[in-house]
Write a protein that holds these residues in place. Structure first.
Motif, PDB file in Angstrom:
ATOM      1  N   PHE A 229      12.378 128.789  61.894  1.00 37.11           N
ATOM      2  CA  PHE A 229      11.554 128.195  60.841  1.00 37.11           C
ATOM      3  C   PHE A 229      11.361 126.709  61.136  1.00 37.11           C
ATOM      4  O   PHE A 229      12.290 126.037  61.575  1.00 37.11           O
ATOM      5  N   GLU A 230      10.164 126.219  60.860  1.00 39.09           N
ATOM      6  CA  GLU A 230       9.882 124.797  61.069  1.00 39.09           C
ATOM      7  C   GLU A 230       8.836 124.329  60.057  1.00 39.09           C
ATOM      8  O   GLU A 230       8.143 125.135  59.437  1.00 39.09           O
ATOM      9  N   GLU A 231       8.729 123.013  59.929  1.00 36.84           N
ATOM     10  CA  GLU A 231       7.663 122.410  59.133  1.00 36.84           C
ATOM     11  C   GLU A 231       6.996 121.343  59.976  1.00 36.84           C
ATOM     12  O   GLU A 231       7.672 120.618  60.712  1.00 36.84           O
ATOM     13  N   VAL A 232       5.668 121.251  59.860  1.00 38.29           N
ATOM     14  CA  VAL A 232       4.964 120.221  60.615  1.00 38.29           C
ATOM     15  C   VAL A 232       4.012 119.487  59.670  1.00 38.29           C
ATOM     16  O   VAL A 232       3.339 120.108  58.838  1.00 38.29           O
ATOM     17  N   GLU A 233       3.986 118.188  59.859  1.00 41.87           N
ATOM     18  CA  GLU A 233       3.136 117.363  59.004  1.00 41.87           C
ATOM     19  C   GLU A 233       1.746 117.305  59.649  1.00 41.87           C
ATOM     20  O   GLU A 233       1.602 116.904  60.824  1.00 41.87           O
ATOM     21  N   ILE A 234       0.717 117.688  58.914  1.00 37.42           N
ATOM     22  CA  ILE A 234      -0.608 117.854  59.523  1.00 37.42           C
ATOM     23  C   ILE A 234      -1.686 117.014  58.817  1.00 37.42           C
ATOM     24  O   ILE A 234      -2.848 117.421  58.739  1.00 37.42           O
ATOM     25  N   SER A 235      -1.291 115.863  58.359  1.00 44.91           N
ATOM     26  CA  SER A 235      -2.268 115.023  57.656  1.00 44.91           C
ATOM     27  C   SER A 235      -3.434 114.629  58.569  1.00 44.91           C
ATOM     28  O   SER A 235      -4.597 114.589  58.138  1.00 44.91           O
ATOM     29  N   ILE A 261      -4.743 126.220  64.503  1.00 43.28           N
ATOM     30  CA  ILE A 261      -3.427 126.824  64.801  1.00 43.28           C
ATOM     31  C   ILE A 261      -3.545 127.822  65.962  1.00 43.28           C
ATOM     32  O   ILE A 261      -2.676 127.886  66.839  1.00 43.28           O
ATOM     33  N   ILE A 262      -4.628 128.583  65.961  1.00 40.46           N
ATOM     34  CA  ILE A 262      -4.830 129.552  67.057  1.00 40.46           C
ATOM     35  C   ILE A 262      -4.979 128.820  68.389  1.00 40.46           C
ATOM     36  O   ILE A 262      -4.392 129.214  69.405  1.00 40.46           O
ATOM     37  N   LYS A 263      -5.737 127.751  68.362  1.00 39.42           N
ATOM     38  CA  LYS A 263      -5.931 126.987  69.607  1.00 39.42           C
ATOM     39  C   LYS A 263      -4.589 126.407  70.077  1.00 39.42           C
ATOM     40  O   LYS A 263      -4.245 126.478  71.273  1.00 39.42           O
ATOM     41  N   ALA A 264      -3.830 125.854  69.137  1.00 36.02           N
ATOM     42  CA  ALA A 264      -2.526 125.276  69.490  1.00 36.02           C
ATOM     43  C   ALA A 264      -1.588 126.355  70.047  1.00 36.02           C
ATOM     44  O   ALA A 264      -0.838 126.121  71.003  1.00 36.02           O
ATOM     45  N   THR A 265      -1.666 127.531  69.469  1.00 30.38           N
ATOM     46  CA  THR A 265      -0.809 128.626  69.914  1.00 30.38           C
ATOM     47  C   THR A 265      -1.206 129.101  71.313  1.00 30.38           C
ATOM     48  O   THR A 265      -0.342 129.316  72.183  1.00 30.38           O
ATOM     49  N   ALA A 266      -2.501 129.238  71.532  1.00 31.33           N
ATOM     50  CA  ALA A 266      -2.973 129.715  72.841  1.00 31.33           C
ATOM     51  C   ALA A 266      -2.569 128.727  73.943  1.00 31.33           C
ATOM     52  O   ALA A 266      -2.104 129.136  75.023  1.00 31.33           O
ATOM     53  N   LEU A 267      -2.726 127.445  73.658  1.00 33.45           N
ATOM     54  CA  LEU A 267      -2.366 126.446  74.669  1.00 33.45           C
ATOM     55  C   LEU A 267      -0.851 126.434  74.906  1.00 33.45           C
ATOM     56  O   LEU A 267      -0.391 126.241  76.042  1.00 33.45           O
ATOM     57  N   SER A 268      -0.090 126.667  73.859  1.00 34.50           N
ATOM     58  CA  SER A 268       1.371 126.709  74.011  1.00 34.50           C
ATOM     59  C   SER A 268       1.813 127.951  74.770  1.00 34.50           C
ATOM     60  O   SER A 268       2.771 127.913  75.549  1.00 34.50           O
ATOM     61  N   GLY A 407      16.182 128.904  73.062  1.00 39.41           N
ATOM     62  CA  GLY A 407      15.596 127.672  73.602  1.00 39.41           C
ATOM     63  C   GLY A 407      14.106 127.816  73.835  1.00 39.41           C
ATOM     64  O   GLY A 407      13.312 126.931  73.491  1.00 39.41           O
ATOM     65  N   ASP A 408      13.708 128.952  74.410  1.00 33.70           N
ATOM     66  CA  ASP A 408      12.277 129.200  74.663  1.00 33.70           C
ATOM     67  C   ASP A 408      11.504 129.181  73.344  1.00 33.70           C
ATOM     68  O   ASP A 408      10.435 128.572  73.245  1.00 33.70           O
ATOM     69  N   ALA A 409      12.060 129.877  72.354  1.00 35.45           N
ATOM     70  CA  ALA A 409      11.373 129.994  71.064  1.00 35.45           C
ATOM     71  C   ALA A 409      11.220 128.608  70.431  1.00 35.45           C
ATOM     72  O   ALA A 409      10.143 128.258  69.928  1.00 35.45           O
ATOM     73  N   THR A 410      12.276 127.823  70.503  1.00 35.25           N
ATOM     74  CA  THR A 410      12.238 126.505  69.869  1.00 35.25           C
ATOM     75  C   THR A 410      11.274 125.568  70.603  1.00 35.25           C
ATOM     76  O   THR A 410      10.494 124.840  69.990  1.00 35.25           O
ATOM     77  N   ARG A 411      11.327 125.621  71.933  1.00 34.82           N
ATOM     78  CA  ARG A 411      10.398 124.772  72.697  1.00 34.82           C
ATOM     79  C   ARG A 411       8.945 125.192  72.445  1.00 34.82           C
ATOM     80  O   ARG A 411       8.047 124.352  72.364  1.00 34.82           O
ATOM     81  N   PHE A 412       8.742 126.474  72.307  1.00 34.78           N
ATOM     82  CA  PHE A 412       7.389 126.985  72.056  1.00 34.78           C
ATOM     83  C   PHE A 412       6.869 126.494  70.697  1.00 34.78           C
ATOM     84  O   PHE A 412       5.741 125.999  70.586  1.00 34.78           O
ATOM     85  N   ILE A 413       7.695 126.606  69.676  1.00 34.89           N
ATOM     86  CA  ILE A 413       7.230 126.179  68.347  1.00 34.89           C
ATOM     87  C   ILE A 413       7.092 124.655  68.299  1.00 34.89           C
ATOM     88  O   ILE A 413       6.189 124.124  67.638  1.00 34.89           O
ATOM     89  N   ASN A 414       7.944 123.957  69.051  1.00 34.80           N
ATOM     90  CA  ASN A 414       7.787 122.505  69.140  1.00 34.80           C
ATOM     91  C   ASN A 414       6.436 122.139  69.743  1.00 34.80           C
ATOM     92  O   ASN A 414       5.793 121.175  69.335  1.00 34.80           O
ATOM     93  N   SER A 415       6.023 122.923  70.743  1.00 43.15           N
ATOM     94  CA  SER A 415       4.740 122.665  71.391  1.00 43.15           C
ATOM     95  C   SER A 415       3.593 122.856  70.398  1.00 43.15           C
ATOM     96  O   SER A 415       2.679 122.021  70.321  1.00 43.15           O
ATOM     97  N   TYR A 419       0.885 119.931  69.019  1.00 43.54           N
ATOM     98  CA  TYR A 419      -0.585 119.995  68.995  1.00 43.54           C
ATOM     99  C   TYR A 419      -1.117 119.783  67.569  1.00 43.54           C
ATOM    100  O   TYR A 419      -2.130 119.119  67.360  1.00 43.54           O
ATOM    101  N   LEU A 420      -0.451 120.377  66.605  1.00 45.52           N
ATOM    102  CA  LEU A 420      -0.957 120.315  65.231  1.00 45.52           C
ATOM    103  C   LEU A 420      -0.738 118.929  64.613  1.00 45.52           C
ATOM    104  O   LEU A 420      -1.550 118.465  63.802  1.00 45.52           O
ATOM    105  N   ALA A 421       0.352 118.285  65.015  1.00 43.35           N
ATOM    106  CA  ALA A 421       0.619 116.945  64.479  1.00 43.35           C
ATOM    107  C   ALA A 421      -0.352 115.925  65.072  1.00 43.35           C
ATOM    108  O   ALA A 421      -0.740 114.959  64.408  1.00 43.35           O
TER     109      ALA A 421
END
Lengths: 428, 203
Positions: A229-235, A261-268, A407-415, A419-421
């Motif tokens: 689970f994560e939260e990202v600030e997207i102002s 979000i889809i674009k950020a996910t595809a690039l990640s 680690g992979d999962a966390t690095r992926f969601i960080n990526s 992008y979203l931030a």
């Protein structure tokens, strides 16, 4: 539409069979029920009937070749079935009888390729599955006459204690049982509350609900689910979206958060190949996909559907937004075609528009992960050591822990969060 | 010399062509016959020299499974059912084997169970093997019940099968196969046929 008919489990619980003889030819028209191929398993030689009427486009496999349950047998072109009818055809599955037999798995089940559907796994260890010890067997011994009397009186003969030789149920046993009224009774307590019909409503399962249920169970049984689970600030993303949304709305495109979000996910996914993969246990292989097709879960009146945005990494955010709109409209009007469901490599489910913050989404098996999008809300955030109001997007990433480590999962969601931030990075 | 393999046309197969929805046939062979499974070949499955020397006739049945031997000390049980497009063969193995076990139970045979895909055993030893042929929406089940045949006869002609059920665990014919007689049940065809008629006639 094209229909892929896969080799079904013919009931022995074995996972492979040999093609003995093709009984049809490519290009041949077949009616539902026509024999397609003779298959041999350990104890059975059986003609496999066609589940559909149509023209045979492809015959998979050669005579003498061993194939596995779930492998494609034939591709059938079903004339005049497109759009909503195609979905109905998928949901209908087959004209063949699909029978559930205790200990034998689902047999005669037919599947459409490309919708992430997997045939029920066969029961290995036939000994355990099939063995039926006499000691626990409840079927009664009975004379034909007593069976006929039991049938006439509506008595389950297996509930009747036999007094004949070797415990055989006799006619008199049936009559005594019937007279004693040893039938199921409604208890007085429940009767005082109301009848069963008043207390519950029974509704047959739709084919779509059955398919959803089967896929969910398939995923839970086969993948090792782990969620981050994560939260990202997207102002900043919100600012950009607001700046351009009216401009694109004029062109008929709704610029949604989901497109970003889809674009950020595809690039990640391009950076973390394990999240865009599947595990082929049967052949002990990992399959890393070099295309990035994102399924989007859409809630419709009939149930959940997951059409796919193809090559999302190559599309601009506006093109993705347009495709979301297109697929959503088709889903709502029941016009999604089989091709719209095919070849997804990762899925995004956006429940936040309805209200949830976090969730543990079920992976669209055999994909390696699914991203859940929660409700965007204003939250107190710290920026430059000052308390501010930020727009916060909750994310829930479920991965198949067999494939992706923590680690992979966390690095992926960080990526994705990166992008979203800073959405400008989605452009470069 | 090459063993001549004949197409299976023994008398029980006649019910496959009958127009009845359900039929069965109990056959007590008057001679020795070796029946290869569809995928078996004589060289891999038989002690060919001994088969030739004894002039045992060899047939190949259309159904799966491994090679069996029919003798006057065995009983062939064949059942035909029209089943439409259904493919649940295990259901039929179980239903028919249940009827056979019912019949044997009425004759006092104990410790019966269905093992492997479609065998019937006493304890962990096999007394009946069966297979299915499904064609033209018609299912043909056939089984061989060992009433009193010596396992020496089986071992003499048949090699260790190319495939075996888990519960066989590599055991030789002698360790794996048994007969009603060996297990202490002195039953004859005259005892078995009425019991099977009753059981197989049931719905």
């Amino acid at each position: 539409m094209k229909y892929i008919f896969k080799f079904p489990d013919i009931g022995e619980g074995l996972d492979e069979g040999t093609i003995v003889e093709w009984l049809v030819k490519k290009g041949q028209h077949v009616e539902s029920g026509d024999s397609l191929v003779t298959m041999e398993t350990d104890k059975v030689v059986a003609d496999i009937p066609s589940p559909k009427t149509g023209t045979l486009v492809t015959l998979f496999g050669k005579e003498g070749e061993t194939i596995h349950v779930g492998d494609a047998l034939v591709e059938i072109e079903i004339e005049g079935v497109e759009g909503e009818a195609a979905i109905a055809e998928v949901e209908k599955g087959s004209d063949m009888e699909a029978i559930e037999e205790e200990g034998a798995g689902v047999v005669g089940t037919l599947e459409i390729a490309g919708n992430s559907a997997i045939l029920s796994s066969s029961n290995e260890g036939v000994d355990d599955a099939v063995e039926d010890k006499r000691e626990v067997k409840t079927k009664s011994l009975a004379t034909p006459v007593s069976r006929a009397v039991a049938k006439d009186l509506g008595v389950d003969i297996n509930n009747v204690k036999g007094t004949g030789p070797a415990g055989r149920v006799m006619k008199d046993d049936i009559l005594r049982y019937a007279e004693s009224g040893s039938k199921p009774k409604v208890s007085s307590s429940s009767a005082s509350v109301g009848s069963v019909e008043q207390l519950v409503e029974v509704e047959p399962l739709s084919q779509m609900r059955k398919t959803i249920a089967k896929n969910m169970i398939q995923s839970k049984h086969n993948a090792a689910h782990m969620t981050v689970f994560e939260e990202v600030e997207i102002s900043e993303l919100d600012r950009i979206r607001k700046k351009y949304k009216d401009q694109y709305a004029a062109d008929g495109t709704k610029l949604t958060y989901l497109a970003f979000i889809i674009k950020a996910t595809a690039l990640s996914l391009k950076k973390f190949k394990s999240l865009n993969s599947e595990m082929d246990m049967e052949n002990s292989n990992m399959i890393y996909k070099k295309y990035y097709n994102i399924g989007i879960a859409i809630d419709t009146e009939k149930g959940l559907v997951v059409p796919v945005i193809k090559n999302a990494d190559k599309l601009s955010i506006v093109e993705i937004a347009a495709e979301i709109q297109n697929l959503s409209e088709k889903a709502r009007t029941g016009k999604l075609a089989m091709s719209d469901f095919k070849d997804g490599t990762f899925t995004i489910t956006s429940y936040g528009s309805i209200g949830g913050l976090f969730a543990v989404p079920v992976i669209n098996y055999p994909q390696a992960g699914i991203l859940g999008i929660g409700r965007i809300s204003k939250q107190p955030v710290v920026k430059d050591d000052k308390l501010d109001i930020g727009l916060v997007l909750p994310l829930s990433l479920a991965v198949d822990h067999r494939i992706a480590d923590g680690g992979d999962a966390t690095r992926f969601i960080n990526s994705i969060m990166g992008y979203l931030a800073e959405p400008v990075t989605l452009i470069f | 010399m090459t063993i001549e393999v004949q197409k299976y046309d023994l008398q029980d197969y006649s019910i496959f062509e009958s127009s009845k929805e359900y039929d069965y046939y109990l056959w007590h062979p008057e001679d020795r016959y070796i029946i290869l499974g569809r995928a078996n070949n004589p060289e891999a499955s038989l002690e060919t020299d001994l088969v030739e020397a004894d002039q045992v006739k060899v047939y190949k049945r259309p159904s799966g499974g491994e090679t069996v031997i029919l003798t006057p000390n065995t009983l062939v049980i064949s059942v035909k059912v029209k089943i439409g497009n259904e493919l649940n063969t295990q259901k039929y193995f179980k239903e028919i084997n249940d009827k056979i076990m019912d019949a044997l139970s009425t004759l006092g045979v104990k410790d019966l169970s269905m093992k492997g895909i479609s065998d019937i055993s006493i304890g962990d030893k096999k007394i009946l093997g069966s297979s299915i042929y499904l064609r033209k929406k018609t299912l043909f089940y056939h089984a061989v019940l060992n009433i009193s045949e010596s396992i020496e006869v089986i071992s003499k002609y048949l090699k260790h099968p190319t495939k075996e059920p888990d519960y066989r665990k590599g055991r030789s014919h002698k360790e794996f196969v048994t007969s009603l007689l060996t297990e202490g049940y002195k039953l004859s065809v005259k005892d078995l046929i009425p019991a099977l008629n009753t059981s197989l006639s049931l719905d």
